[in-house]
Enzyme design. Structure first.
Site, PDB file in Angstrom:
ATOM      1  N   GLN A 114       0.839  -1.205   0.000  1.00  0.00           N
ATOM      2  CA  GLN A 114       0.000   0.000   0.000  1.00  0.00           C
ATOM      3  C   GLN A 114       0.871   1.251   0.000  1.00  0.00           C
ATOM      4  OE1 GLN A 114      -3.202  -0.722   3.282  1.00  0.00           O
ATOM      5  NE2 GLN A 114      -1.571  -2.213   3.548  1.00  0.00           N
ATOM      6  N   ASN A 115       2.178   1.058   0.200  1.00  0.00           N
ATOM      7  CA  ASN A 115       3.068   2.217   0.320  1.00  0.00           C
ATOM      8  C   ASN A 115       3.310   2.853  -1.044  1.00  0.00           C
ATOM      9  OD1 ASN A 115       3.167   1.462   2.977  1.00  0.00           O
ATOM     10  ND2 ASN A 115       5.118   0.379   2.792  1.00  0.00           N
ATOM     11  N   ASP A 117       5.908   4.986  -1.471  1.00  0.00           N
ATOM     12  CA  ASP A 117       7.247   5.567  -1.379  1.00  0.00           C
ATOM     13  C   ASP A 117       8.275   4.920  -2.304  1.00  0.00           C
ATOM     14  OD1 ASP A 117       7.823   3.109  -0.027  1.00  0.00           O
ATOM     15  OD2 ASP A 117       7.254   4.027   1.888  1.00  0.00           O
ATOM     16  N   HIS A 132      -1.519   1.221  -4.467  1.00  0.00           N
ATOM     17  CA  HIS A 132      -1.857   2.654  -4.351  1.00  0.00           C
ATOM     18  C   HIS A 132      -0.931   3.532  -5.181  1.00  0.00           C
ATOM     19  CE1 HIS A 132      -4.004   1.842  -0.232  1.00  0.00           C
ATOM     20  NE2 HIS A 132      -4.728   1.484  -1.278  1.00  0.00           N
ATOM     21  N   CYS A 163       1.600  16.695 -24.782  1.00  0.00           N
ATOM     22  CA  CYS A 163       0.298  17.277 -25.173  1.00  0.00           C
ATOM     23  C   CYS A 163      -0.064  18.507 -24.347  1.00  0.00           C
ATOM     24  CB  CYS A 163      -0.797  16.224 -25.078  1.00  0.00           C
ATOM     25  SG  CYS A 163      -1.313  15.863 -23.389  1.00  0.00           S
ATOM     26  N   THR A 202       0.658  -3.374   8.696  1.00  0.00           N
ATOM     27  CA  THR A 202      -0.596  -2.787   8.206  1.00  0.00           C
ATOM     28  C   THR A 202      -1.738  -3.193   9.123  1.00  0.00           C
ATOM     29  OG1 THR A 202      -2.199  -2.720   6.392  1.00  0.00           O
ATOM     30  CG2 THR A 202      -0.870  -4.724   6.564  1.00  0.00           C
ATOM     31  N   PRO A 228       3.127  -4.296  15.459  1.00  0.00           N
ATOM     32  CA  PRO A 228       3.266  -4.073  16.902  1.00  0.00           C
ATOM     33  C   PRO A 228       1.932  -4.136  17.644  1.00  0.00           C
ATOM     34  CG  PRO A 228       4.506  -2.429  15.670  1.00  0.00           C
ATOM     35  CD  PRO A 228       3.691  -3.194  14.662  1.00  0.00           C
TER      36      PRO A 228
HETATM   37 ZN   LIG Z   1      -0.006  14.304 -22.367  1.00  0.00          ZN
END
Ligand SMILES: [Zn+2]
Length: 258
Positions: A114-115, A117, A132, A163, A202, A228
């Site tokens: 889900q990270n 980073d 994600h 564009c 998670t 944890p």
């Molecule tokens: Zn474009």
């Protein structure tokens, strides 16, 4: 392993033995895995903000929504940039590196993260489903132009060189669909099945994050939760390690090769 509670050692040895003979392993990861790289743990994109409302006086779920990106793009861009700044100088930690190592050593490993980073890929994992997205990938909102960037510094609300339309980070904002290609890869892999499933760092609030664990439990496949705190899945998994990701995976590796 000396600094781990002795009571966890039998479970760690069992998990190491499962990993040693596994052929298809799924690692589901969340913010807790990046916490060991110094990143804040946050719920989805939004929980990074502890206040109920943003400076604009709106909930973060609205500020970081697909609808806001169309109406007032400067608002989601501001918060996406803040999220990116938080991970700008972070590198992969032992947990990312071990999952990448196991991908090289085991027949089949998939990381479902889900990270946003990009740290799993930075650590060398190749079979990663970034459900994600990744804040370092920009895409044109109109054409197929895409660009990988090291940071969003100086790249706020850029225009497409092909564009001239507005560009955006390739992340899933609130109210947006999951990326179809990533979802398809996951579903194909789940269809073949796994013989060991980890859920790491998670709280598994999203159904598509919890479902592969539940499916494994129902199929009698061993499941390991490393977090944890307890989650709504803790009572169902075969093993629950109340540890940080790097500490737990390092201990498993030590037991596996030890
Ligand atoms: Zn474009």
């Amino acid at each position: 392993m000396s600094d781990l509670p002795v009571s966890l050692l039998p479970a760690i040895r069992e998990i190491a033995a499962l990993l040693a003979r596994a052929r298809r392993v799924l690692f589901i990861t969340g913010a807790g895995v990046s916490a060991d790289s110094g990143l804040p743990t946050y719920r989805g994109l939004g929980g990074l903000y502890e206040h109920d409302l943003t400076e604009e006086g709106i909930p973060i779920e609205d500020a970081l929504s697909g609808e806001m990106l169309r109406r007032r793009p400067e608002i989601p861009w501001k918060y996406m940039t803040q999220i990116e700044e938080n991970c700008r100088n972070a590198g992969p930690n032992a947990a990312h590196r071990l999952m990448a190592k196991w991908e090289r050593e085991l027949p089949y490993v998939m990381v479902l993260t889900q990270n946003i980073d990009g740290l799993h890929r930075a650590a060398g994992s190749e079979n990663v489903v970034e459900i994600h997205g990744d804040v370092h990938r920009l895409k044109c909102m109109e054409c197929d132009f895409r660009e990988q960037v090291d940071s969003l510094a100086g790249r706020v609300m850029p225009h497409c060189p092909k564009c001239a339309s507005a560009m955006r980070p390739e992340v899933v904002l609130f109210g947006e669909m999951l990326p179809e290609a990533e979802l398809d890869r996951l579903l194909v892999a789940l269809d073949v099945g796994f013989d060991l499933v980890f859920s790491i760092g998670t709280t598994s609030v999203f159904p598509y994050i919890a479902q592969p664990v539940i499916q494994a439990v129902q199929a009698g496949v061993p499941t390991v939760e490393i977090n944890p705190g307890r989650t709504h899945l803790s009572g169902y998994v075969s093993h629950q390690l109340p540890l940080g990701a790097a500490a737990a995976l390092s201990a498993i590796e030590e037991a596996r090769v030890g």
